[in-house]
Design a protein around this motif. Sequence first.
Motif, PDB file in Angstrom:
ATOM      1  N   PHE A  12       0.816  -1.201   0.000  1.00  0.00           N
ATOM      2  CA  PHE A  12       0.000   0.000   0.000  1.00  0.00           C
ATOM      3  C   PHE A  12       0.855   1.258   0.000  1.00  0.00           C
ATOM      4  O   PHE A  12       0.505   2.253  -0.609  1.00  0.00           O
ATOM      5  N   ASP A  13       1.980   1.229   0.676  1.00  0.00           N
ATOM      6  CA  ASP A  13       2.844   2.406   0.732  1.00  0.00           C
ATOM      7  C   ASP A  13       3.426   2.732  -0.637  1.00  0.00           C
ATOM      8  O   ASP A  13       3.651   3.891  -0.974  1.00  0.00           O
ATOM      9  N   ASP A  14       3.687   1.711  -1.457  1.00  0.00           N
ATOM     10  CA  ASP A  14       4.256   1.928  -2.778  1.00  0.00           C
ATOM     11  C   ASP A  14       3.233   2.487  -3.755  1.00  0.00           C
ATOM     12  O   ASP A  14       3.599   3.061  -4.771  1.00  0.00           O
ATOM     13  N   ALA A  15       1.951   2.320  -3.467  1.00  0.00           N
ATOM     14  CA  ALA A  15       0.919   2.792  -4.389  1.00  0.00           C
ATOM     15  C   ALA A  15       0.896   4.309  -4.466  1.00  0.00           C
ATOM     16  O   ALA A  15       0.507   4.876  -5.476  1.00  0.00           O
ATOM     17  N   ALA A  16       1.327   4.995  -3.445  1.00  0.00           N
ATOM     18  CA  ALA A  16       1.294   6.452  -3.435  1.00  0.00           C
ATOM     19  C   ALA A  16       2.486   7.069  -4.159  1.00  0.00           C
ATOM     20  O   ALA A  16       2.518   8.270  -4.379  1.00  0.00           O
ATOM     21  N   LEU A  17       3.471   6.275  -4.568  1.00  0.00           N
ATOM     22  CA  LEU A  17       4.662   6.818  -5.214  1.00  0.00           C
ATOM     23  C   LEU A  17       4.421   7.247  -6.652  1.00  0.00           C
ATOM     24  O   LEU A  17       5.208   7.997  -7.209  1.00  0.00           O
ATOM     25  N   ASP A  18       3.359   6.750  -7.284  1.00  0.00           N
ATOM     26  CA  ASP A  18       3.002   7.125  -8.647  1.00  0.00           C
ATOM     27  C   ASP A  18       4.075   6.707  -9.649  1.00  0.00           C
ATOM     28  O   ASP A  18       4.335   7.399 -10.626  1.00  0.00           O
ATOM     29  N   ASP A  19       4.750   5.604  -9.393  1.00  0.00           N
ATOM     30  CA  ASP A  19       5.757   5.114 -10.324  1.00  0.00           C
ATOM     31  C   ASP A  19       5.088   4.318 -11.429  1.00  0.00           C
ATOM     32  O   ASP A  19       4.045   3.704 -11.234  1.00  0.00           O
ATOM     33  N   ALA A  20       5.713   4.327 -12.591  1.00  0.00           N
ATOM     34  CA  ALA A  20       5.238   3.477 -13.670  1.00  0.00           C
ATOM     35  C   ALA A  20       5.512   2.022 -13.294  1.00  0.00           C
ATOM     36  O   ALA A  20       6.449   1.713 -12.579  1.00  0.00           O
ATOM     37  N   LEU A  21       4.669   1.144 -13.780  1.00  0.00           N
ATOM     38  CA  LEU A  21       4.816  -0.268 -13.440  1.00  0.00           C
ATOM     39  C   LEU A  21       6.033  -0.855 -14.136  1.00  0.00           C
ATOM     40  O   LEU A  21       6.324  -0.539 -15.284  1.00  0.00           O
ATOM     41  N   PRO A  22       6.789  -1.736 -13.455  1.00  0.00           N
ATOM     42  CA  PRO A  22       7.983  -2.319 -14.074  1.00  0.00           C
ATOM     43  C   PRO A  22       7.598  -3.383 -15.104  1.00  0.00           C
ATOM     44  O   PRO A  22       6.578  -4.044 -14.987  1.00  0.00           O
ATOM     45  N   PHE A  23       8.432  -3.536 -16.112  1.00  0.00           N
ATOM     46  CA  PHE A  23       8.224  -4.539 -17.138  1.00  0.00           C
ATOM     47  C   PHE A  23       9.509  -5.317 -17.321  1.00  0.00           C
ATOM     48  O   PHE A  23      10.594  -4.779 -17.154  1.00  0.00           O
ATOM     49  N   ASP A  24       9.383  -6.582 -17.701  1.00  0.00           N
ATOM     50  CA  ASP A  24      10.556  -7.413 -17.927  1.00  0.00           C
ATOM     51  C   ASP A  24      11.035  -7.346 -19.362  1.00  0.00           C
ATOM     52  O   ASP A  24      12.226  -7.375 -19.623  1.00  0.00           O
ATOM     53  N   ASP A  25      10.109  -7.256 -20.302  1.00  0.00           N
ATOM     54  CA  ASP A  25      10.460  -7.279 -21.716  1.00  0.00           C
ATOM     55  C   ASP A  25      10.755  -5.862 -22.208  1.00  0.00           C
ATOM     56  O   ASP A  25       9.862  -5.049 -22.368  1.00  0.00           O
ATOM     57  N   ARG A  26      12.016  -5.573 -22.461  1.00  0.00           N
ATOM     58  CA  ARG A  26      12.406  -4.230 -22.877  1.00  0.00           C
ATOM     59  C   ARG A  26      12.149  -3.980 -24.354  1.00  0.00           C
ATOM     60  O   ARG A  26      12.330  -2.864 -24.836  1.00  0.00           O
ATOM     61  N   ASP A  27      11.754  -4.994 -25.111  1.00  0.00           N
ATOM     62  CA  ASP A  27      11.442  -4.809 -26.525  1.00  0.00           C
ATOM     63  C   ASP A  27      10.015  -4.321 -26.748  1.00  0.00           C
ATOM     64  O   ASP A  27       9.671  -3.936 -27.856  1.00  0.00           O
ATOM     65  N   GLN A  28       9.193  -4.365 -25.732  1.00  0.00           N
ATOM     66  CA  GLN A  28       7.828  -3.863 -25.829  1.00  0.00           C
ATOM     67  C   GLN A  28       7.817  -2.349 -25.674  1.00  0.00           C
ATOM     68  O   GLN A  28       8.536  -1.799 -24.845  1.00  0.00           O
ATOM     69  N   TRP A  29       6.991  -1.672 -26.472  1.00  0.00           N
ATOM     70  CA  TRP A  29       6.846  -0.233 -26.322  1.00  0.00           C
ATOM     71  C   TRP A  29       6.075   0.049 -25.055  1.00  0.00           C
ATOM     72  O   TRP A  29       5.032  -0.543 -24.804  1.00  0.00           O
ATOM     73  N   ARG A  30       6.591   0.971 -24.235  1.00  0.00           N
ATOM     74  CA  ARG A  30       5.913   1.332 -22.995  1.00  0.00           C
ATOM     75  C   ARG A  30       6.124   2.797 -22.686  1.00  0.00           C
ATOM     76  O   ARG A  30       7.132   3.385 -23.042  1.00  0.00           O
ATOM     77  N   ARG A  31       5.141   3.358 -22.021  1.00  0.00           N
ATOM     78  CA  ARG A  31       5.228   4.746 -21.581  1.00  0.00           C
ATOM     79  C   ARG A  31       5.834   4.716 -20.182  1.00  0.00           C
ATOM     80  O   ARG A  31       5.301   4.073 -19.293  1.00  0.00           O
ATOM     81  N   PRO A  32       6.956   5.420 -19.945  1.00  0.00           N
ATOM     82  CA  PRO A  32       7.617   5.337 -18.636  1.00  0.00           C
ATOM     83  C   PRO A  32       6.961   6.211 -17.572  1.00  0.00           C
ATOM     84  O   PRO A  32       7.582   6.527 -16.566  1.00  0.00           O
ATOM     85  N   TYR A  33       5.732   6.593 -17.779  1.00  0.00           N
ATOM     86  CA  TYR A  33       4.983   7.384 -16.802  1.00  0.00           C
ATOM     87  C   TYR A  33       3.506   7.073 -16.986  1.00  0.00           C
ATOM     88  O   TYR A  33       3.097   6.496 -17.995  1.00  0.00           O
TER      89      TYR A  33
END
Length: 186
Positions: A12-33
């Motif tokens: 629950f404490d990490d939910a307030a940080l507003d970080d983008a979710l981590p991904f394992d596959d770096r070849d996928q297009w993702r928005r870092p925010y």
Amino acid sequence: MPLPFLTADRAFDDAALDDALPFDDRDQWRRPYRPGPWRVGVAALLLLLASYILFAAVIIAFADRLAGAAICAGLALLIVAGALRLLRVGTWVSARGVRRVGFLRTRTVPWEQVEAVRTAQQPVRWLGLPRTVQGQALILVRRGAAGDGQQLLLTDRNADFLARHEAFNRAADSIEVWADEYRATA
């Protein structure tokens, strides 16, 4: 009664940080925010409008006016497509490059063509409107590009970061790290 959606991958404490979710596959297009509240709010209002228009299409169809119902349904589908496209607008990264997705146009720059990604103080557009204010911008500088060779990736006054300066700094730092990592390997 267990509530599995409350015990997801983070505390629950990490939910307030507003970080983008981590991904394992770096070849996928993702928005870092995450998309900002202005962008999500406008998309939600457009989807609400589309639901009213679809409801009107059903009423018109029951009144045996199929041409009018088809026009209303088509308009609602255009609004839904516009709302979904609005949610995709932003800067996306992958191991292949950086992609700037606009409402009508998408530009992809491979990491081999990127000379620098830097943050600069400059006049930026407020919520994409013609009015400019002083703010921060994340700028991509292309290698060997004719003319200006600079592309604006993010600003702290757009629909994703208005009044969210810490989120802009995290997103800009994240994209700069991607650029440093993949320009070195390119």
